[in-house]
Write a protein that holds these residues in place. Structure first.
Motif, PDB file in Angstrom:
ATOM      1  N   ALA A  43       0.830  -1.202   0.000  1.00  0.00           N
ATOM      2  CA  ALA A  43       0.000   0.000   0.000  1.00  0.00           C
ATOM      3  C   ALA A  43       0.866   1.255   0.000  1.00  0.00           C
ATOM      4  N   ARG A  44       1.960   1.265   0.741  1.00  0.00           N
ATOM      5  CA  ARG A  44       2.835   2.447   0.767  1.00  0.00           C
ATOM      6  C   ARG A  44       3.519   2.658  -0.587  1.00  0.00           C
ATOM      7  N   LEU A  46       2.390   1.668  -3.574  1.00  0.00           N
ATOM      8  CA  LEU A  46       1.379   2.155  -4.518  1.00  0.00           C
ATOM      9  C   LEU A  46       0.999   3.603  -4.248  1.00  0.00           C
ATOM     10  N   TYR A  47       0.921   3.970  -2.996  1.00  0.00           N
ATOM     11  CA  TYR A  47       0.571   5.346  -2.635  1.00  0.00           C
ATOM     12  C   TYR A  47       1.598   6.323  -3.218  1.00  0.00           C
ATOM     13  N   LEU A 104      -4.839   2.316   1.307  1.00  0.00           N
ATOM     14  CA  LEU A 104      -4.523   3.146   0.147  1.00  0.00           C
ATOM     15  C   LEU A 104      -5.624   4.164  -0.106  1.00  0.00           C
ATOM     16  N   TRP A 107      -5.339   6.938   2.578  1.00  0.00           N
ATOM     17  CA  TRP A 107      -4.212   7.855   2.379  1.00  0.00           C
ATOM     18  C   TRP A 107      -4.440   8.765   1.167  1.00  0.00           C
TER      19      TRP A 107
END
Length: 436
Positions: A43-44, A46-47, A104, A107
């Motif tokens: 997720a980080r 992709l963010y 995600l 964020w």
């Protein structure tokens, strides 16, 4: 009885099951924690990629007139690369987003100032479709997931399974090493309960188990020493009493006929029988080697002796070979027949019935027998039932000797009231094949 019901209560299986469950639980927790960390890392990543891509597209679209933006996006619609598409290009089929999409969405929503919708495409390539605002419109940002997807879970599961298997084997080895000394101790306790002095149990295992084994060995030696002293004292006193009783009987017999001469001789005979039972009881505590013997022939010899004393006995003979102490078994049957003659009524029957791995020796008389509430007390040494106390000249050792001999041979004793009346004492003994 099922195998689980038979062995499920053993300490070995309980310890092994406890360790196995702990290992499996730790493996499941480890896998779950690993997946959570992978999802958070993905997720980080992709963010950061989404924000960079949005920034690039926003800069490019800002330099173009509004009428040319859709054509620009269509020219850059290259499969396998991040791309921005008009809302009209929505995926034909989607399915719920994976677990990493939830953080995600949160964020990205905070970053762009409005909620962001995330979907997963069912196309040939796995792609993440995000509905995001760019300038004054909304678009689909398509992010290919090939480079972001974690490695296949199969190798991880294989490694976890291997570790779990090794842990299970280690658990069974640990449980065996822990319970083996306790199994030896339990086996020695069974020998001691049966009246046999066990060999010293090897001291091993955890500290607490070693302490218990050391105390048991000390206790067994103390009990054996006390039993030896008791046997020596009882046999010595009984043997010493026989000589004066013999002299007393001889003196009475040499006297002139007196009115109470017969009664005196009967009393001396009763005293001699009691002394004999004391000696038999002392001998019943001795541990003698067991040898193969034909139980039917042994019963024949004992019945012959009682028939010489005018006791009519019906003998239903059977054949059985057992590991036994001939003298102790003769003593057992003699006590049962003496009790039947003294406290029961004719007719008397003795039967020997072989079975699968065991045989049953049954002594039956036509008397009233022993009341159920008194049967356990009748097996206690020196315990005499109230109905016979002080009237029969007995010592309360007959059935105690029988019970001890039965235990030394690994058998069992029970009392029965047969349907045809009377009372029976049934002795069950393992035959030679079962004893081996």
């Amino acid at each position: 009885m099922s195998l689980l019901a038979r062995f499920g209560g053993t300490l070995f299986l309980r310890l092994a099951a406890l360790v196995v469950l702990a290992v499996l639980a730790s493996q499941v927790f480890t896998l779950w924690l690993t997946e959570q960390q992978k999802s958070a890392l993905l997720a980080r990543q992709l963010y950061a990629q989404v924000l960079d891509t949005l920034a690039d597209y926003e800069e490019a679209l800002d330099r173009l007139p509004a009428a040319e933006r859709d054509a620009f996006l269509l020219r850059n619609n290259l499969p396998g690369l991040p791309r921005l598409l008009p809302l009209a290009q929505a995926p034909a089929e989607t399915f719920p987003a994976p677990p990493f999409a939830a953080p995600l969405e949160a964020w990205l929503g905070n970053a762009v100032g409005e909620p962001v919708s995330v979907r997963m495409s069912r196309a040939e390539r796995r792609e993440l479709w995000l509905k995001v605002p760019v300038l004054d419109s909304h678009y689909w940002l398509v992010m290919p997931l090939r480079r972001y997807l974690p490695p296949a879970l199969r190798p991880t599961l294989q490694a976890a399974g291997l570790v779990a298997l090794l842990s299970v084997l280690a658990a069974f080895a640990l449980a065996w090493r822990t319970t083996r000394p306790l199994s030896r101790l339990a086996n020695a306790a069974r020998h001691l309960e049966a009246g046999r002095m066990p060999q010293a149990v090897p001291v091993s295992g955890p500290r607490e188990v070693r302490d218990v084994i050391e105390r048991f060995n000390t206790m067994a030696l103390a009990l054996d020493k006390a039993a030896s002293e008791r046997r020596l004292m009882l046999a010595g006193l009984s043997h010493d009493l026989r000589t004066p009783l013999t002299r007393l009987k001889l003196a009475v017999e040499l006297q002139d006929d007196l009115g109470d001469k017969a009664g005196m001789l009967n009393d001396i005979d009763e005293l001699s029988r009691i002394v004999g039972q004391f000696i038999d009881f002392a001998r019943s505590e001795e541990t003698r080697p067991l040898t193969p013997l034909a139980l039917g022939e042994l019963v024949d010899n004992v019945l012959t002796r009682f028939r010489r004393d005018d006791m009519e006995i019906v003998w239903q003979r059977g054949d059985a070979t057992i590991n036994g102490d001939a003298l102790a078994l003769q003593r057992l049957l003699s006590n049962l027949l003496e009790n039947a003659r003294r406290y029961g009524r004719a007719p008397f029957r003795v039967s020997l019935q072989p079975g699968a791995g065991h045989c049953e020796l049954r002594v039956h008389d036509s008397g009233d027998g022993i009341a159920p509430e008194l049967q356990q007390a009748a097996l206690t040494p020196f315990e005499r039932l109230a109905a016979h106390r002080g009237s029969d000249g007995g010592s309360g050792l007959g059935l105690a000797i029988v019970s001890r001999v039965v235990a030394q041979h690994g058998g069992s004793l029970r009392f029965e009231y047969p349907p045809d009346g009377g009372f029976a004492v049934v002795i069950t003994l393992p035959t030679l094949a079962a004893a081996d």
